[in-house]
Design an enzyme around this catalytic site. Structure first.
Site, PDB file in Angstrom:
ATOM      1  N   GLU A 177       9.074 -12.683  19.020  1.00 24.55           N
ATOM      2  CA  GLU A 177       7.646 -12.589  18.718  1.00 24.55           C
ATOM      3  C   GLU A 177       7.279 -11.251  18.082  1.00 24.55           C
ATOM      4  O   GLU A 177       6.120 -10.943  17.967  1.00 24.55           O
ATOM      5  CB  GLU A 177       6.846 -12.799  20.010  1.00 24.55           C
ATOM      6  N   SER A 178       8.202 -10.436  17.663  1.00 22.04           N
ATOM      7  CA  SER A 178       8.049  -9.174  16.912  1.00 22.04           C
ATOM      8  C   SER A 178       8.825  -8.013  17.553  1.00 22.04           C
ATOM      9  O   SER A 178      10.030  -8.055  17.570  1.00 22.04           O
ATOM     10  CB  SER A 178       6.609  -8.823  16.574  1.00 22.04           C
TER      11      SER A 178
ATOM     12  N   HIS B 209       8.936   6.107  21.785  1.00 13.82           N
ATOM     13  CA  HIS B 209       9.470   7.429  21.471  1.00 13.82           C
ATOM     14  C   HIS B 209       8.950   8.349  22.559  1.00 13.82           C
ATOM     15  O   HIS B 209       7.736   8.385  22.800  1.00 13.82           O
ATOM     16  CB  HIS B 209       9.001   7.908  20.092  1.00 13.82           C
TER      17      HIS B 209
ATOM     18  N   CYS C 195       3.518 -11.744  17.803  1.00 19.63           N
ATOM     19  CA  CYS C 195       2.880 -12.786  16.991  1.00 19.63           C
ATOM     20  C   CYS C 195       2.938 -14.088  17.784  1.00 19.63           C
ATOM     21  O   CYS C 195       3.724 -14.222  18.714  1.00 19.63           O
ATOM     22  CB  CYS C 195       3.549 -12.910  15.630  1.00 19.63           C
TER      23      CYS C 195
ATOM     24  N   SER D  17      14.431   7.404  21.878  1.00 18.61           N
ATOM     25  CA  SER D  17      13.763   6.471  20.970  1.00 18.61           C
ATOM     26  C   SER D  17      14.428   5.123  21.138  1.00 18.61           C
ATOM     27  O   SER D  17      15.656   5.053  21.304  1.00 18.61           O
ATOM     28  CB  SER D  17      13.912   6.897  19.505  1.00 18.61           C
TER      29      SER D  17
END
Lengths: 126, 126
Positions: free
Chosen positions: B62-63, B68, B83, B55
């Site tokens: 930008e986010s 996983h 974003c 994971s």
């Protein structure tokens, strides 16, 4: 058909600027949401943006929680992704709604990793 | 109506066990996907599970990107959330498809944070 993961995508509106801009508070609410839902927290990273905004992720044994905040809009994008039966993503989402005092929440669950299962009986019947 | 974020949710099937179980390789492919798409990498954390699975999350300005893996099923759940206009999440997703050599990919884009915009002209017209 079995889903390996449950992913709740939530839009939090109407939150307070000071809450969404406080990296330590955002981190605390997110980590506590994971613990409250019974998840095992592995790692977390949070980042504060200038002039405002916080991004962060909590990696849990059961997948992850993520948040991105726009304090100037009172908005946060929240994700709770869990696998297995132990943790209910909605429990974490409900905790987060209370923690961030969101006035309006739009949330939906997306199944992740749909796997076709065949039982020995089904295979024999073919 | 303007969306603050674009979120690509992708299901990668048919990947090789050894790729999905190699934490360093998974980390490298994820970080490179962010860079390839023009994102600014802020932090990343990856975790290896026993007996198998990885994971990890890459926090970008930008986010974020998240993964996983279920090596025993050849499956990985991949998220690319961006974003702003600078980074196209599909560029990162396409890079990841190649990097993980996924034989089958199911992916869709979800808009995040829909905000109603009113222009001064629109306000005057009311």
């Amino acid at each position: 058909m079995k889903a390996l993961g449950r992913h709740v995508l939530a839009e939090f509106y109407g939150c307070e600027f000071d809450t969404l801009n406080d990296i330590k508070l955002v981190e605390k609410i997110m980590v506590n949401a994971a613990l409250e839902a019974g998840a095992e927290v592995r790692e977390f990273v949070f980042h504060k943006f200038s002039p405002q905004g916080v991004s962060g992720v909590v990696v849990i044994s059961e997948s992850h929680l993520a948040i991105h905040t726009w304090p100037e809009l009172g908005y946060a994008a929240v994700d709770v992704f869990t696998c297995g039966d132990k943790v209910d993503p909605w429990e974490a989402c409900n905790y987060l709604t209370r923690g961030f005092r969101a006035k309006r929440v739009l949330a939906k669950e997306q199944k992740r990793g749909l796997i076709f299962e065949t039982s020995p009986q089904a295979a024999q019947a073919v």
